[in-house]
Design an enzyme around this catalytic site. Structure first.
Site, short mmCIF file in Angstrom:
data_model
loop_
_atom_site.label_atom_id
_atom_site.label_comp_id
_atom_site.label_asym_id
_atom_site.label_seq_id
_atom_site.Cartn_x
_atom_site.Cartn_y
_atom_site.Cartn_z
N CYS A 204 -12.01 -25.07 20.30
CA CYS A 204 -11.76 -23.66 20.00
C CYS A 204 -11.05 -22.99 21.19
O CYS A 204 -11.55 -23.01 22.32
CB CYS A 204 -13.10 -22.97 19.71
N HIS B 267 -13.37 -12.34 16.27
CA HIS B 267 -12.74 -11.42 17.23
C HIS B 267 -12.39 -10.11 16.55
O HIS B 267 -12.03 -10.09 15.39
CB HIS B 267 -11.48 -12.05 17.87
N HIS C 65 -9.71 -7.19 16.69
CA HIS C 65 -8.44 -6.73 17.24
C HIS C 65 -8.57 -5.24 17.51
O HIS C 65 -9.09 -4.50 16.67
CB HIS C 65 -7.31 -6.90 16.21
P1 5GP Z 1 -6.41 -13.77 13.72
O1 5GP Z 1 -5.21 -13.95 12.83
O2 5GP Z 1 -7.25 -15.01 13.77
O3 5GP Z 1 -7.19 -12.54 13.37
O4 5GP Z 1 -5.86 -13.47 15.16
C1 5GP Z 1 -5.75 -14.41 16.18
C2 5GP Z 1 -5.06 -13.71 17.32
O5 5GP Z 1 -5.22 -14.50 18.47
C3 5GP Z 1 -3.54 -13.54 17.10
O6 5GP Z 1 -3.22 -12.17 17.18
C4 5GP Z 1 -2.92 -14.37 18.21
O7 5GP Z 1 -1.77 -13.78 18.75
C5 5GP Z 1 -4.04 -14.47 19.23
N1 5GP Z 1 -4.02 -15.70 20.02
C6 5GP Z 1 -3.89 -16.97 19.54
N2 5GP Z 1 -3.96 -17.85 20.54
C7 5GP Z 1 -4.14 -17.12 21.69
C8 5GP Z 1 -4.29 -17.49 23.07
O8 5GP Z 1 -4.26 -18.67 23.45
N3 5GP Z 1 -4.46 -16.48 23.96
C9 5GP Z 1 -4.51 -15.17 23.56
N4 5GP Z 1 -4.67 -14.27 24.53
N5 5GP Z 1 -4.37 -14.79 22.28
C10 5GP Z 1 -4.20 -15.76 21.35
ZN ZN Z 2 -15.14 -20.61 19.94
#
Ligand code: 5GP
Ligand code: ZN
Length: 111
Positions: free
Chosen positions: A4, A98, A100
């Site tokens: 992860c 998470h 946002h």
């Molecule tokens: P989800 O679509 O799962 O809600 O959002 C995942 C978020 O994690 C995306 O906005 C993406 O840009 C961010 N993200 C993915 N990999 C990384 C990473 O390695 N570092 C950081 N800081 N953000 C990440």
């Molecule tokens: Zn995790």
């Protein structure tokens, strides 16, 4: 969880721009921001998403919610949008829960 990305950020195995840390939570800048400010708030414990939250996670979830306006303010936002994507069909790409927290531009982005 071994594979992860967000657990690896917690363990400092991969870098991130961390803006907040306490015993339960971590917050850092999204690597691909959709707005002027775009932060992610995560629990240090690996929880896949809201479907996996249980009674024992109530306090952590509450702490995450209270942290959002604090970090938004600290990062100069007068208003912000909070988004929680849940499951592949809910737009989730990283399967460690998470929040946002983003804002700063005239027209708020939606994803
Ligand atoms: P989800 O679509 O799962 O809600 O959002 C995942 C978020 O994690 C995306 O906005 C993406 O840009 C961010 N993200 C993915 N990999 C990384 C990473 O390695 N570092 C950081 N800081 N953000 C990440
Ligand atoms: Zn995790």
């Amino acid at each position: 969880m071994d594979n992860c990305i967000f657990c690896k950020i917690v363990k400092r195995e991969i870098p991130a721009s961390i803006v907040y840390e306490d015993s339960d939570l971590l917050a850092f800048k999204d690597i691909n921001p959709i707005d002027k400010v775009h932060l992610l708030i995560i629990p240090k414990e690996h929880i896949e998403n809201l479907f996996y939250c249980k009674e024992q996670h109530k306090e952590t979830l509450s702490k995450m919610m209270f942290l959002a306006p604090k970090l938004a303010k600290e990062n100069g936002l007068e208003g912000f949008r909070t988004m929680i994507n849940t499951g592949e069909k809910g737009g989730q790409e990283v399967f460690h829960i998470h929040f946002h927290v983003y804002g700063g531009s005239e027209k708020l982005a939606k994803i």
